[in-house]
Write a protein that holds these residues in place. Sequence first.
Motif, PDB file in Angstrom:
ATOM      1  N   PRO A 202      67.789  43.012  72.272  1.00  0.00           N
ATOM      2  CA  PRO A 202      68.014  44.389  72.824  1.00  0.00           C
ATOM      3  C   PRO A 202      67.759  44.462  74.444  1.00  0.00           C
ATOM      4  N   LEU A 203      68.604  45.324  75.120  1.00  0.00           N
ATOM      5  CA  LEU A 203      68.431  45.121  76.476  1.00  0.00           C
ATOM      6  C   LEU A 203      68.956  46.656  76.997  1.00  0.00           C
ATOM      7  N   GLY A 204      69.234  47.733  76.014  1.00  0.00           N
ATOM      8  CA  GLY A 204      69.721  48.805  76.462  1.00  0.00           C
ATOM      9  C   GLY A 204      70.779  48.868  77.359  1.00  0.00           C
ATOM     10  N   LYS A 205      70.904  49.601  78.555  1.00  0.00           N
ATOM     11  CA  LYS A 205      71.856  49.595  79.417  1.00  0.00           C
ATOM     12  C   LYS A 205      71.795  48.585  80.709  1.00  0.00           C
ATOM     13  N   GLY A 212      79.564  51.136  86.177  1.00  0.00           N
ATOM     14  CA  GLY A 212      79.848  52.108  85.298  1.00  0.00           C
ATOM     15  C   GLY A 212      78.774  52.538  84.850  1.00  0.00           C
ATOM     16  N   ILE A 213      78.807  52.750  83.533  1.00  0.00           N
ATOM     17  CA  ILE A 213      77.776  53.260  82.616  1.00  0.00           C
ATOM     18  C   ILE A 213      76.409  52.356  82.197  1.00  0.00           C
ATOM     19  N   PHE A 214      76.560  51.260  83.032  1.00  0.00           N
ATOM     20  CA  PHE A 214      75.521  50.155  82.777  1.00  0.00           C
ATOM     21  C   PHE A 214      74.912  49.977  84.213  1.00  0.00           C
ATOM     22  N   TYR A 215      73.835  49.575  84.120  1.00  0.00           N
ATOM     23  CA  TYR A 215      72.835  49.678  85.270  1.00  0.00           C
ATOM     24  C   TYR A 215      72.266  48.405  85.771  1.00  0.00           C
ATOM     25  N   THR A 216      71.574  48.475  87.067  1.00  0.00           N
ATOM     26  CA  THR A 216      70.735  47.170  87.320  1.00  0.00           C
ATOM     27  C   THR A 216      69.693  46.851  86.305  1.00  0.00           C
ATOM     28  N   HIS A 385      67.451  57.743  75.918  1.00  0.00           N
ATOM     29  CA  HIS A 385      68.634  57.234  75.765  1.00  0.00           C
ATOM     30  C   HIS A 385      68.327  55.536  75.980  1.00  0.00           C
ATOM     31  N   ILE A 386      68.674  54.941  74.956  1.00  0.00           N
ATOM     32  CA  ILE A 386      68.634  53.204  74.905  1.00  0.00           C
ATOM     33  C   ILE A 386      67.597  52.743  75.881  1.00  0.00           C
ATOM     34  N   LYS A 387      66.345  53.445  75.822  1.00  0.00           N
ATOM     35  CA  LYS A 387      65.266  52.811  76.462  1.00  0.00           C
ATOM     36  C   LYS A 387      63.875  53.525  75.656  1.00  0.00           C
ATOM     37  N   VAL A 388      62.684  52.649  75.975  1.00  0.00           N
ATOM     38  CA  VAL A 388      61.713  53.120  75.231  1.00  0.00           C
ATOM     39  C   VAL A 388      60.714  53.483  76.699  1.00  0.00           C
ATOM     40  N   TRP A 405      64.283  62.893  70.960  1.00  0.00           N
ATOM     41  CA  TRP A 405      64.867  61.875  69.878  1.00  0.00           C
ATOM     42  C   TRP A 405      65.021  60.411  70.622  1.00  0.00           C
ATOM     43  N   GLN A 406      64.659  59.399  69.828  1.00  0.00           N
ATOM     44  CA  GLN A 406      64.114  58.351  70.342  1.00  0.00           C
ATOM     45  C   GLN A 406      65.054  57.220  70.020  1.00  0.00           C
ATOM     46  N   ASP A 407      65.897  56.681  70.872  1.00  0.00           N
ATOM     47  CA  ASP A 407      67.025  55.423  70.792  1.00  0.00           C
ATOM     48  C   ASP A 407      66.226  54.434  70.633  1.00  0.00           C
ATOM     49  N   MET A 408      66.519  53.363  69.736  1.00  0.00           N
ATOM     50  CA  MET A 408      66.242  51.977  69.816  1.00  0.00           C
ATOM     51  C   MET A 408      67.233  51.340  71.028  1.00  0.00           C
ATOM     52  N   PRO A 409      66.708  50.697  72.042  1.00  0.00           N
ATOM     53  CA  PRO A 409      67.549  49.951  73.129  1.00  0.00           C
ATOM     54  C   PRO A 409      68.670  49.055  72.397  1.00  0.00           C
TER      55      PRO A 409
END
Length: 830
Positions: A202-205, A212-216, A385-388, A405-409
């Motif tokens: 798991p790495l999220g974004k 784009g919609i993915f980050y550093t 979103h996609i992070k803890v 609302w807690q997403d799982m990465p």
Amino acid sequence: MFRPARRPGRWATAFAALAVVVAGLSNAPAASAAGPPRWHRLTPPLTTPWTGQVSPDNALPDYPRPQLARDQWQNLNGVWEFSAAKPGDSPPVGRDLAERVLVPYPVESALSGIMRHETSMWYKRTFQVPKNWQVGGRGQRLLLHFQAVDYDTTVWVNGHQVAHHTGGYDAFSADVTNALTTAKDQQIVVGVQDPNDTGGQPLGKQRKPGDGIFYTPASGIWQTVWLEPVSPAHIDRVDTTPDLASGSVLVNAAVGGPARQRVDAVAYDHGKVVGQVSGEANKPLRLKLTKPHLWTPDDPFLYDLQVRLSSGDSVRSYFGMRSVSVGKTADGKQRMLLNGKFVMQLGPLDQGFWPDGIYTAPTDSALKFDLEQEKALGFNMVRKHIKVEPDRWYYYADKLGLLVWQDMPAMKDDVEPSPAAQANFESEMHRMIDQHRSFPSIVTWVPFNEGWGDYAVGRIADQVKAWDPTRLVDAESGVNCCRSEPDSGKGDLYDDHTYTGPGTPVPDASRAAVDGEYGGLGLKVDGHQFDPAGSFAYEMEPDSATLIRRYGELQQKLLLAGRRCGVSAGVYTQTTDVEKEVNGFFTYDRQVKKMDFAAVRAATQAVIKGVDGSAQQGPVIPPGTPGIDGIAAYPFDENTGTTAADSVGNHNATLVGGASWTAGHQGSALAVNGSGQYADTGASLLKTDVGYSVSAWVKFTQLGDGFQTVVSQDGGDHSGFYLQYSGQDHKLAFSFVGTRALAPMTPEAGKWYHLVGVRDAATGKLSLYVNGQEAASKNACLGEASTGHTVIGRGQYGGKPVDFLNGAVDQVHLYDRALTPAEVKTLYAS
């Protein structure tokens, strides 16, 4: 030191001096001619209001664990030695490292002082154990805590391995007592490996490079590192589970140590004892409350909790009394309930990225800032979103009154996870849930998003519900979108993603319907863009006034979706700009508000207060014009000229862009070449927010990955409907933006097809008929209002003509009502 939760927001200073001392590095390497290495803050792409406040003396000095607080602790954040690592390297015990990093900022961040990506790395520092802690022998044990390290971590103390942990988002600890020496300075070495997007974890974004919609990426230590002395028998975790039906809370003190322990738990309301219970450790104990005070977003009341063991160990915690469920409201629809009542949930997508600290907020005030602004904007919910986040983020959500609302990465989005990756994903998700199960703000778990690394969605939804039956499970946010597996029917929510949207999903027999993502309205602000050349949004606006107007329009549509469709919640994209995405309420640096916040708050609150689950009056559906001819018809039998006669009404169509004639299914037909050619009826022939139907014979000259629209009606931004070929799906379709009723077959070029699109306002459905038979239907309870011209041979999107047809069209009919299946068969036969 952390004060009791009954005095929230006031953090002790008794150990502040100690935290500052230990934050400095005490075993710097010998000076060279250039002097010893030093940490330097580097220049981030954008500077936040808190960037300049970060220094070795105050690198997140606050107590990191509000729900399990003790008086004695030592913060190890600050300057550490650092170096890249190579495969096969032994831990650098007794060996100096060449660089300096500021913990706990990820190594890619400017605040870390490194500002580059590393796949393998070493951290090193020393600490001193205060004499009054009485650690060792028969006294206290010393725990070394890591709140989060990404991703694979091994820890040595004085050359002895004390921990190995995989997982980038959960806390872990080690008892280091037996590794201590009699020396004044004790040495820690931390080795970290982070494969980032080349691994299956798991790495999220996070992506290298971000785009784009993915980050550093954010590698290495990114949350607080700290020490804590505890009794040999001590509390590792306190789980609190509210039970509104009995007016009590279940308290389970998870205790580690050599002997069985008794627990005494006392609940306080502003210092007054309101309930207590005693019993055996490691078992749920029911603590009865006097007149329970419920937790809600409007009244986020928290009880203080003191938990003591017979060993003498004592911790402070807190809890909130609330329940979440799905049930029917007065309108007969399944909706999300809070404390047994429907509350429309509305909040932003919150991604938790920072231009200076990437994954790590520069200061505790910054961490709190986003939540405070979301509350100021009128929201009562936030989707993480996609992070803890660090525990303190959830503490502030608890205090401010924001449903989470807690997403799982997610795992990587374009790779099928291996069995080993799946097992690891489930293990990490279970640990995430366990670590956060007592925060009252968290009301929904989201294991998957838009198909990113998803698998066995139904089984995973059931598993998450078994792990935590007290919260809702959103099996797949954006199940209608992207690479998502087909809807499993599991979980508590059906979650629609539609940009700009919002979508109009409807509840089913057991699940509530939500708009898990919509919006994405953008505005560029010069001087505050991460990448001006690459800035984008789902819909870019020219100025703040237009942005505010469009936000209000989207919220009004969500209000209708809540009332008429039964939508229980909406998640607007998003709190801040994130790197190249410029669709936030704030710029990425949190320096500029893009909208009038009072106007945003008014529009937001209108939705929350305007949807109450009562029996709402739906749209008045007129009977429409009887007969099989409709209100307009275009036989295209002229075979010459630039005008096509309306054989039923008086809206003749004009051929545009060189559109011409060809042999039709019957007589002649309109011929268009896919490049700017179409027929314009010159009028808005259909009232698209109620029932209507549209039919045509069509033959495609060429098919591929592009969209081709047969009939549509222009709107302000996009068509009110599309009778079309969907190149994305390679299917025939009857569509709204983001919603398609797709025929199962793939059409062939050079073959005539009879298509009928029916919009039934009474049932809230879009239906597509192919050659007289119903081929697909889709729930879409709200019509797409459009008042532009009805056109043949193209669509409209982003305010521009798009999706030109390459082929021939014949026998177009338009109806101001929903045709019945029998009428469609009659029309096809005629």
